[in-house]
Design an enzyme around this catalytic site. Sequence first.
Site, PDB file in Angstrom:
ATOM      1  N   LYS A  34       0.828  -1.209   0.000  1.00 48.30           N
ATOM      2  CA  LYS A  34       0.000   0.000   0.000  1.00 48.30           C
ATOM      3  C   LYS A  34       0.861   1.259   0.000  1.00 48.30           C
ATOM      4  O   LYS A  34       0.535   2.250   0.625  1.00 48.30           O
ATOM      5  CB  LYS A  34      -0.919   0.020   1.223  1.00 48.30           C
ATOM      6  CG  LYS A  34      -1.720  -1.226   1.460  1.00 48.30           C
ATOM      7  CD  LYS A  34      -3.016  -1.216   0.714  1.00 48.30           C
ATOM      8  CE  LYS A  34      -3.878  -2.379   1.154  1.00 48.30           C
ATOM      9  NZ  LYS A  34      -4.195  -3.305   0.128  1.00 48.30           N
ATOM     10  N   CYS A  35       1.968   1.208  -0.709  1.00 43.14           N
ATOM     11  CA  CYS A  35       2.963   2.269  -0.709  1.00 43.14           C
ATOM     12  C   CYS A  35       2.991   2.962  -2.068  1.00 43.14           C
ATOM     13  O   CYS A  35       2.652   2.362  -3.082  1.00 43.14           O
ATOM     14  CB  CYS A  35       4.332   1.639  -0.402  1.00 43.14           C
ATOM     15  SG  CYS A  35       5.736   2.756  -0.484  1.00 43.14           S
ATOM     16  N   GLY A  36       3.417   4.199  -2.089  1.00 41.45           N
ATOM     17  CA  GLY A  36       3.566   4.912  -3.349  1.00 41.45           C
ATOM     18  C   GLY A  36       4.610   4.284  -4.264  1.00 41.45           C
ATOM     19  O   GLY A  36       4.641   4.559  -5.462  1.00 41.45           O
TER      20      GLY A  36
END
Length: 182
Positions: A34-36
């Site tokens: 769920k990271c950029g």
Amino acid sequence: MKIYDINVTTNRGESKSMSEYKGKVLLIANTASKCGFTDQYTQLEKLNAEFKDKGLCVLGFPSDNFANQEPDDDENIAKNCQLNFGVTFELLKKGDVRGENAAEIFKFLTSKQGFKGFDKEHPLSAKVSETLEKNFPEILKGDGVKWNFTKFLVDKNGEVVARFEPTASFDKIKNSIENLLK
């Protein structure tokens, strides 16, 4: 101590000695879904596909150390990575990559390759630095992992030869891998 003296745990809960990778080039990354930077799973898989038959092993270590960006359990992480990113490289047990409870392998890796800064040419470098300074200043201290998708390159002899922050160019990483596989 050498990297081959360390044991890790697979995402199925089995103990594994890093000595099983002797003679291989390793690209070790802490990951999060769920990271950029989560699209880097795709780039890691491309490196894996291109170089696995030439002696590269990509190892992903999921971690929830940074802003709760890996909330899933090991089974769901593996399903998500395969379904959304086509990941075939090995994923290990979710755990800490920094701090007191950091997995031994990350304590070892960061002791061999310290933090040298984010790649200034990457469009997200300033944002990552600003976010850390404002919200997580303690992360900037020392040589620990600073964010998801920090990568460490280990040569065939078990020496940690490079550290790539999440803002590092994959062209630079690929060139480094190619040089080690020659």
